[in-house]
Enzyme design. Structure first.
Site, short mmCIF file in Angstrom:
data_model
loop_
_atom_site.label_atom_id
_atom_site.label_comp_id
_atom_site.label_asym_id
_atom_site.label_seq_id
_atom_site.Cartn_x
_atom_site.Cartn_y
_atom_site.Cartn_z
N ARG A 38 -8.80 -16.23 -11.39
CA ARG A 38 -7.05 -16.62 -10.61
C ARG A 38 -6.85 -18.14 -11.41
O ARG A 38 -5.87 -18.01 -10.92
CB ARG A 38 -7.61 -17.63 -9.52
CG ARG A 38 -7.87 -16.81 -8.41
CD ARG A 38 -8.82 -17.30 -7.39
NE ARG A 38 -8.56 -16.94 -5.68
CZ ARG A 38 -8.99 -17.27 -5.02
NH1 ARG A 38 -9.93 -18.63 -5.30
NH2 ARG A 38 -9.53 -15.96 -4.68
N LYS A 199 -21.51 -5.86 6.57
CA LYS A 199 -21.31 -5.90 8.40
C LYS A 199 -19.79 -5.14 9.14
O LYS A 199 -19.38 -5.71 8.47
CB LYS A 199 -21.66 -7.24 8.24
CG LYS A 199 -23.24 -8.03 8.58
CD LYS A 199 -23.55 -9.87 8.71
CE LYS A 199 -24.78 -9.77 8.99
NZ LYS A 199 -25.13 -11.22 9.31
N GLY A 356 -13.78 -10.18 -2.36
CA GLY A 356 -14.52 -11.24 -3.45
C GLY A 356 -15.10 -10.33 -3.96
O GLY A 356 -15.60 -10.06 -4.87
N GLY A 379 -10.57 -13.80 1.46
CA GLY A 379 -9.76 -14.08 2.98
C GLY A 379 -8.59 -13.67 3.11
O GLY A 379 -8.31 -12.60 4.30
C1 3PG Z 1 -10.11 -18.57 -0.91
O1 3PG Z 1 -11.37 -18.85 -1.78
O2 3PG Z 1 -10.29 -17.81 -0.59
C2 3PG Z 1 -9.09 -19.23 -0.87
O3 3PG Z 1 -8.71 -19.74 -2.13
C3 3PG Z 1 -8.82 -20.30 0.25
O4 3PG Z 1 -9.52 -20.61 0.67
P1 3PG Z 1 -10.56 -21.42 2.23
O5 3PG Z 1 -11.26 -20.01 2.85
O6 3PG Z 1 -11.40 -22.52 1.98
O7 3PG Z 1 -9.36 -21.67 2.92
MG MG Z 2 -12.31 -17.64 1.42
#
Ligand code: 3PG
Ligand code: MG
Length: 398
Positions: A38, A199, A356, A379
């Protein structure tokens, strides 16, 4: 890019204070950044603005602090890591608003880079309170958002600021939006999606959206078992959300109506324990022993996944096909990833991956650099695959 202002539109920034929202929410173990991807991704925007003489002021969050400032969630060590990755000094201010921020900004010279402390040390950040956003805006003349991976959050630093200052997409945000447009927005067909992971429950919206958009959907990982069981296949002791049988059936019905082929495992690598090196055998999916766990898809399934990849012009990938984090159950994921990478290198395929585990899996397969685009978003990538508007992106549209 249609609908967005980018750094190409930003004009002269010499001497201007540019607030750049970045994602420095990087994994840290024992005080060390274990994956700097990142940080590497934000380097182009920072370098470009700094070279043009801007004062580059970085805004970021780290973790999910609940009770104000703490050493645990401080960005100070990340400032050092960022300086290392960028190969240039990065200043640090112990607050993102107020006197500490103002003083540090006032001391900047043109071209300097400064990181402000964790925006989430203020509750108003996540509430997107206008009064707080104004305090953030007081330190800048221009706002650049280069944090696609935080764009699913409607926070002051990801959304509010774009309403207070002239707003632009940074280079990484631009590349990400470009890639996503090629992946699902306006893709060359046929489009194949591979969705894996543990899941179904976490990916219902995603699967419902995908079956309407793609020509074929490969379902792997633990979630495939829920589909297999819903179809009447005995999955033994495999991870399976039996209570979601109805949902799985509904997804298969919607896929059939939309003309989207669903590809489920035809064979599985089965073991009696979830452990690296556990003894295993490959069986037809109808022959999973009652005490067996499916930990990966088998060679036959990989062949069919690869055939779909050969037919596809576009591939969107989220989630591993098996328990790739323990050997030998990484084989299918690695084989399909290598195949997709080879097709991409041969210019036969546009491949977009994210989420992820997916990045970790592609890195494990050693092919992350060969995909057309690999998103570092978790997310935000999932919400994009769900077809949901992302607040941090929407606000940049004019
Ligand atoms: C992540 O790591 O997916 C982003 O930086 C967002 O973080 P968060 O899910 O804590 O909002
Ligand atoms: Mg996250």
């Amino acid at each position: 890019m249609a609908g967005f202002k980018t750094l190409d539109d930003i004009g002269a920034v010499g001497g201007k204070r540019v607030l750049v929202r970045v994602d420095l929410n990087v994994p840290v173990a024992d005080g060390k950044v274990t994956d700097a991807t990142r940080i590497e991704r934000i380097a182009p925007t920072i370098a470009e603005l700094s070279k043009k003489g801007a004062k580059v002021i970085l805004l970021a969050h780290f973790g999910r602090p609940k009770d104000g400032p703490s050493a645990e969630f401080s960005l100070e060590p990340i400032a050092r890591a960022t300086a290392e990755v960028l190969g240039r000094p990065v200043g640090f201010a112990a607050d993102c608003v107020g006197d500490k921020a103002a003083e540090a900004v006032a001391a900047m010279k043109d071209g300097d880079v400064l990181l402000l402390e964790n925006t989430r040390f203020h509750k108003a950040e996540e509430k997107n309170e206008p009064a707080f956003t104004e305090k953030l805006a007081a330190n800048g003349d221009i706002y650049v958002n280069d944090a696609f991976s935080a764009a699913h959050r409607a926070h002051a630093s990801t959304e509010g600021l774009a309403r207070h200052l002239p707003a632009y997409a940074g280079r990484t945000m631009q590349a990400e939006l470009d890639a996503l447009e090629k992946g699902l927005g306006n893709p060359v067909r046929p489009v194949v999606a591979i969705v894996g992971g543990a899941k179904v429950s976490t990916k219902i919206d995603l699967l419902m959206n995908l079956v309407k958009k793609v020509d074929a959907l490969v379902i792997g990982g633990g979630m495939a078992n829920t589909f297999l069981a819903a179809r009447g296949t005995d999955v033994g002791k495999s991870l399976c959300e039996h209570d979601l049988a109805g949902t799985a059936k509904q997804i298969m019905i919607e896929a059939a109506e939309a003309g989207c082929a669903i590809i489920l495992p035809a064979d599985g690598v089965v073991a009696k324990e979830f452990k690296a090196g556990a003894s295993s055998e490959t069986v037809a999916i109808s022959d999973v022993p009652a005490d067996g766990m499916i930990l990966d898809v088998g060679a036959k399934t990989v062949q069919s996944v690869n055939d779909w990849i050969d037919r596809a012009a576009t591939l969107v990938w989220n989630g591993p096909l098996g328990a790739f984090e323990i050997e030998p159950f990484d084989r299918a994921t690695v084989a399909a990833a290598k195949h997709a990478a080879a097709r991409t290198k041969a210019r036969k395929l546009v491949s977009v991956a994210g989420g992820g585990d997916t990045v970790a899996a592609l890195n494990h397969a050693g092919v992350a650099d060969d995909f057309t685009y690999v998103s570092t978003a978790g997310g935000a990538f999932l919400e994009w695959m769900e077809g949901k508007p992302l607040p941090g992106v929407e606000v940049l549209k004019r």
